[in-house]
Design an enzyme around this catalytic site. Structure first.
Site, short mmCIF file in Angstrom:
data_model
loop_
_atom_site.label_atom_id
_atom_site.label_comp_id
_atom_site.label_asym_id
_atom_site.label_seq_id
_atom_site.Cartn_x
_atom_site.Cartn_y
_atom_site.Cartn_z
N MET A 203 75.18 30.77 25.58
CA MET A 203 74.03 31.30 24.87
C MET A 203 74.12 30.96 23.38
SD MET A 203 72.69 34.75 26.70
CE MET A 203 73.91 35.89 26.09
N ALA B 51 75.75 30.19 19.51
CA ALA B 51 76.68 30.80 18.54
C ALA B 51 78.10 30.43 18.95
CB ALA B 51 76.49 32.31 18.47
N LEU B 52 78.32 29.13 19.11
CA LEU B 52 79.54 28.61 19.71
C LEU B 52 80.78 28.92 18.87
CD1 LEU B 52 78.26 25.12 20.92
CD2 LEU B 52 78.32 27.29 22.19
N GLY C 191 86.36 29.42 21.81
CA GLY C 191 86.44 29.70 23.24
C GLY C 191 85.49 28.80 24.02
N HIS C 192 84.25 28.66 23.53
CA HIS C 192 83.31 27.75 24.17
C HIS C 192 83.84 26.31 24.16
CE1 HIS C 192 80.21 30.86 22.79
NE2 HIS C 192 80.10 30.86 24.10
N GLY D 262 84.36 31.58 30.96
CA GLY D 262 85.51 32.28 30.41
C GLY D 262 85.78 33.57 31.15
N LYS E 65 86.77 36.32 29.95
CA LYS E 65 86.42 37.55 29.22
C LYS E 65 85.32 38.30 29.97
CE LYS E 65 83.78 37.37 25.54
NZ LYS E 65 82.62 38.26 25.86
N MET F 71 87.39 36.17 21.65
CA MET F 71 86.30 35.47 20.96
C MET F 71 84.98 35.71 21.67
SD MET F 71 87.66 31.90 19.40
CE MET F 71 88.87 31.93 18.07
N SER G 262 80.44 35.51 20.77
CA SER G 262 79.37 35.22 19.81
C SER G 262 79.01 36.47 19.02
CB SER G 262 78.14 34.69 20.55
OG SER G 262 78.47 33.49 21.24
#
Length: 282
Positions: free
Chosen positions: A30, A32-33, A36-37, A149, A151, A186, A188
């Site tokens: 989505m 706001a990299l 982690g991305h 991820g 998370k 991490m 966004s």
């Protein structure tokens, strides 16, 4: 770097480069990299012939309109981060209408009860929105492998369930959580934290690690009570939930079993910014 804002052009491009044996790796985001991305993209680049990244803030998975409104949108900066990693990455950054074609509605899904735990309890309709957008993106990109991820572990399990029940030909791969230096997972949403809040939020991962140690000799109920008391002492944070659950079914652990894998899940808010995290307890 190939950038597409419409699905028709993206589909045509992917068809033009695809061969019988080539593979496509896909990283849905989505925007706001953060690092982690980028780590997901690096894994995809290492394991596939082509890597596609999507940037799309999906309106149907937000049950809180204010959260949708405030979600960070940094497309130009995101493009530069992707370009800095690898200019061969294919970016798909659609508008809402390109995905939903005038009907911004979620499909109703049955995830065999996975959707009723934790995030599902506190965010009604959230996972129908997740299922809708991920299924639609899989249909557009037709990836060989898709990277998520851990998370968002509940989301990862739900995507795997959706793929299985819909018999989609994609391999869903869970990747390790990428953390900031103080242990904060991490996200966004971290961009909305002040420096002080970001520092204070280290309590989340610290608490998870201590809970993991306590779970070795204490019941899930006792560990949960300890976590709740810990956050009671920190008025800056509002503990939404802490739950120890079976990794496969996501149902709460009522009594420990030696042949099950358990995971702790947590959601807290600080200054109306919602943060989640998780840790394996085995």
């Amino acid at each position: 770097m190939p950038i597409f804002y419409g699905k028709a052009a993206l589909i045509d491009y992917l068809k033009s480069i695809k061969t019988q044996n080539s593979t496509i790796g896909f990283v849905p985001t989505m925007g706001a990299l953060h690092q982690g991305h980028l780590s997901l993209m690096q894994q995809s680049l290492a394991e596939n012939d082509t890597t596609v990244v999507s940037i799309f803030v999906n309106p149907t998975q937000f049950n809180n309109p204010e959260d949708l409104l405030k979600y960070p949108r940094t497309l130009e900066a995101d493009i530069e981060k992707i370009r800095g990693l690898n200019t061969d990455i294919v970016l798909y950054a659609p508008a809402v209408d390109d995905i939903y074609e005038g009907k911004v509605l979620s499909q109703a899904f049955d995830f065999d009860g996975l959707e009723n735990q934790m995030e599902g309890k506190f965010r009604p309709g959230h996972f129908d929105g997740v299922g809708t957008i991920v299924k639609r993106l899989f249909e557009i990109v037709t990836p060989t492998n898709a990277y998520f991820g851990e998370k968002d572990f509940q989301q990862l399990q739900i995507v795997k369930k959706m793929v299985s029940k819909n018999k989609l030909k994609v391999n869903v791969i869970g990747c390790d959580i990428y953390r900031e230096s103080n242990g904060l997972a991490m996200s966004s949403r971290n961009e909305r934290l002040t420096e002080q809040e970001r520092s204070d939020a280290s309590i989340i991962f610290t608490t998870l690690n201590l809970a993991k140690e306590k779970f070795k000799t204490n019941s899930a109920t006792d560990v949960t009570k300890w976590v709740e008391k810990s956050f009671d002492k920190n008025p800056s944070f509002d503990l939404e939930y802490f739950q120890i659950a079976d990794e496969t079914t996501l149902t709460p652990c009522l009594r420990k079993s030696d042949n099950k894998n358990y995971r702790a899940f947590i959601a807290v808010t600080i200054n109306n910014i919602r943060l989640i995290d998780t840790i394996s307890l085995n």
